[in-house]
Design a protein around this motif. Structure first.
Motif, PDB file in Angstrom:
ATOM      1  N   ASP A   1       0.793  -1.314   0.074  1.00 15.77           N
ATOM      2  CA  ASP A   1       0.016  -0.146  -0.014  1.00 15.77           C
ATOM      3  C   ASP A   1       0.462   1.190  -0.023  1.00 15.77           C
ATOM      4  O   ASP A   1       1.867   1.487   1.231  1.00 15.77           O
ATOM      5  N   LYS A   2       0.866   2.140  -1.125  1.00  9.87           N
ATOM      6  CA  LYS A   2       1.135   2.950  -1.200  1.00  9.87           C
ATOM      7  C   LYS A   2       0.808   4.390  -1.192  1.00  9.87           C
ATOM      8  O   LYS A   2       1.484   5.801  -1.244  1.00  9.87           O
ATOM      9  N   SER A   3      -0.466   4.121  -0.430  1.00  9.58           N
ATOM     10  CA  SER A   3      -1.377   5.267  -0.707  1.00  9.58           C
ATOM     11  C   SER A   3      -0.825   6.126   0.917  1.00  9.58           C
ATOM     12  O   SER A   3      -0.082   5.481   1.933  1.00  9.58           O
ATOM     13  N   PRO A   4      -0.489   7.926   1.071  1.00  7.12           N
ATOM     14  CA  PRO A   4      -0.008   8.600   2.425  1.00  7.12           C
ATOM     15  C   PRO A   4      -0.808   7.699   3.084  1.00  7.12           C
ATOM     16  O   PRO A   4      -0.086   7.545   4.570  1.00  7.12           O
ATOM     17  N   GLU A   5      -2.494   7.692   3.494  1.00  4.76           N
ATOM     18  CA  GLU A   5      -2.195   6.496   4.604  1.00  4.76           C
ATOM     19  C   GLU A   5      -1.922   5.478   5.029  1.00  4.76           C
ATOM     20  O   GLU A   5      -1.663   5.540   6.461  1.00  4.76           O
ATOM     21  N   GLY A   6      -1.544   4.390   3.518  1.00  6.63           N
ATOM     22  CA  GLY A   6      -0.604   2.886   3.795  1.00  6.63           C
ATOM     23  C   GLY A   6       0.644   3.996   4.261  1.00  6.63           C
ATOM     24  O   GLY A   6       1.570   2.933   5.120  1.00  6.63           O
ATOM     25  N   GLN A   7       1.483   4.467   4.236  1.00  2.00           N
ATOM     26  CA  GLN A   7       2.678   5.322   4.247  1.00  2.00           C
ATOM     27  C   GLN A   7       2.687   5.747   6.081  1.00  2.00           C
ATOM     28  O   GLN A   7       4.373   5.330   6.269  1.00  2.00           O
TER      29      GLN A   7
END
Length: 338
Positions: free
Chosen positions: A239-245
Motif C-alpha cells: 500500500d503506497k497511499s499516504p495513509e498506508g505510508q
C-alpha cells in the motif's frame, strides 16, 4: 550443496564456542564464512575468517573470565582490566567489543561482544543498526537462552526491516528486490562501502541465499496486512497511499523516526513527530527520506565503531585486516572489468 556446507560446519561453530566463557545469552555466526556469497570460489564456505557475535548479560564478568582464558585475543587493553574493557565496549562506537584475527580450533575468527541490554535496545530502536543490521540477514544461531524480551526484540527487528524496505520500494516488486533492499539497510551510509568493501556485496549476499531470506521473512509477508505476497510468482505489492505510508512510518523504530523528522523539521516550528511523519507520508520522495534517515544512523555508528576497532584490535591487526579488505575490494573491481 551450500546447505550441506552450513550443516557440516555447524558442529565446528559450536565447538569454537567451548573455547569461551559460557555465560552467553545469544551467540551467532554470520558472513561469508557461514553462507556462500556470489564471487567466492566453490566450496569456500567455512574457509574464510569466521565471524561471531556473543551477547552477554554481564560484560564485566564475561571479559574477566575471557581475559584469563584467552589473554592473547586482546590488544594492550587487556592490561586495563575488565571494567575498562567494558567501558570501551559500552561507551564508544556501537556498543560492541571486537577481537579480530584470532586463531581458534584451526580457524581464524573474529568475535564481537555486546551487552544483552544494548542488543535489545538496538533491535527495538535501531540506535546504531550495527548488530540489528547483521540480524536482518540470515545468520547461524549457535546458542540462545530463553529470554522473552530478547526473542521479542529479534522478531521486532525483522518486522522493522520489512517496513523500512516497503517504504523505499515501489508499489510492486520482486521478492529478490525486497531482500536486496533489506540486506542493504545496514550498508547504507557505511563509509566502508566506499573504502574496503566489495562493491557488489549486497547482491553477493542475497543472490545465493534467497531461500534463507524466505525462511526469515516468508511468514511475515504472508501475515502482513499492508502487503499482498504472491509467493508462486515471487512478487509483493504494498500500500503506497499516504495513509498506508503513514502507518508504516509510525511503525518504524524510534531512532529512525527521529532521524527522519530531523531531515524535514523546520527550525522554530516545534511540530511533533506524528505531524512530521504525516507530512513525509504525503511526500512523493517519502522513500528517499527514509533512506537518508537510515544512512545517517549507519554512517555515525560505522565511523565510530571502526575508530574503536583500532584500539580493540591493535595497530598490527588493524593494518592486516584493512589490507585484506582492500584486496577483496580490488579483486571485485577487477572481476567487473570487461
Amino acid at each position: 550443496m551450500a546447505i550441506q556446507a552450513i550443516q557440516s560446519t555447524g558442529y565446528q561453530f559450536r565447538r569454537i564456542l567451548t573455547y569461551f566463557p559460557q555465560d552467553i545469552s545469544l551467540a551467532f555466526a554470520y558472513g561469508s564464512g557461514v553462507f556462500r556469497q556470489s564471487g567466492t570460489a566453490h566450496g569456500s564456505v567455512g574457509n574464510n575468517m569466521l565471524d561471531f557475535v556473543f551477547a552477554v548479560d554481564d560484560p564485566v564478568m564475561w571479559h574477566s573470565m575471557n581475559v584469563k582464558q584467552n589473554p592473547a585475543h586482546y590488544s594492550f587493553l587487556r592490561f586495563l582490566g575488565p571494567k575498562n574493557i567494558t567501558s570501551v565496549q559500552n561507551d564508544y562506537g556501537a556498543g560492541v567489543y571486537y577481537n579480530t584475527m584470532v586463531p581458534c580450533d584451526g580457524k581464524v575468527i573474529k568475535y564481537g561482544v555486546v551487552s544483552t541490554d544494548t542488543l535489545v535496545e538496538d533491535l527495538l530502536h535501531w540506535k546504531t543498526l550495527y548488530i540489528a543490521g547483521r540480524l536482518h540477514k540470515p545468520v547461524k544461531i549457535l546458542m540462545q537462552k530463553e529470554n522473552g524480551p530478547l526473542r521479542a526484540a529479534l522478531n521486532a527487528n525483522l518486522k522493522s526491516a520489512l517496513t523500512a524496505a516497503f517504504l523505499m520500494l515501489p508499489e510492486s516488486f520482486t521478492e529478490e528486490e525486497l531482500y536486496l533492499q533489506i540486506a542493504g539497510l545496514s550498508y547504507s551510509g557505511d563509509f566502508r562501502m566506499i573504502i574496503g568493501e566489495d562493491k557488489a556485496k549486497v547482491m553477493n549476499i542475497v543472490g545465493p541465499n534467497v531461500p534463507h531470506f524466505q525462511k526469515l521473512y516468508g511468514n511475515m509477508l504472508t501475515e502482513c496486512p499492508q502487503a499482498v505476497y504472491k509467493a508462486p510468482q515471487g512478487r509483493v505489492e504494498v500500500d503506497k497511499s499516504p495513509e498506508g505510508q503513514f502507518l508504516q512510518l509510525m511503525a518504524l523504530p524510534k531512532t529512525l523516526q527521529q532521524r527522519i523528522t530531523n531531515l524535514v523539521d523546520i527550525p522554530g516550528k516545534n511540530r511533533d513527530v506524528e505531524e512530521m511523519l504525516l507530512q513525509v507520508a504525503h511526500d512523493p520522495d517519502c522513500g528517499s527520506v527514509v533512506q537518508l534517515g537510515v544512512q545517517s544512523i549507519v554512517k555515525t555508528s560505522s565511523l565510530s565503531q571502526s575508530a574503536k576497532g583500532i584500539l580493540t584490535a591493535g595497530f598490527k591487526k588493524t593494518i592486516s585486516y584493512t589490507s585484506k579488505k582492500m584486496y577483496k575490494m580490488a579483486r571485485s573491481l577487477r572481476r567487473k572489468k570487461p
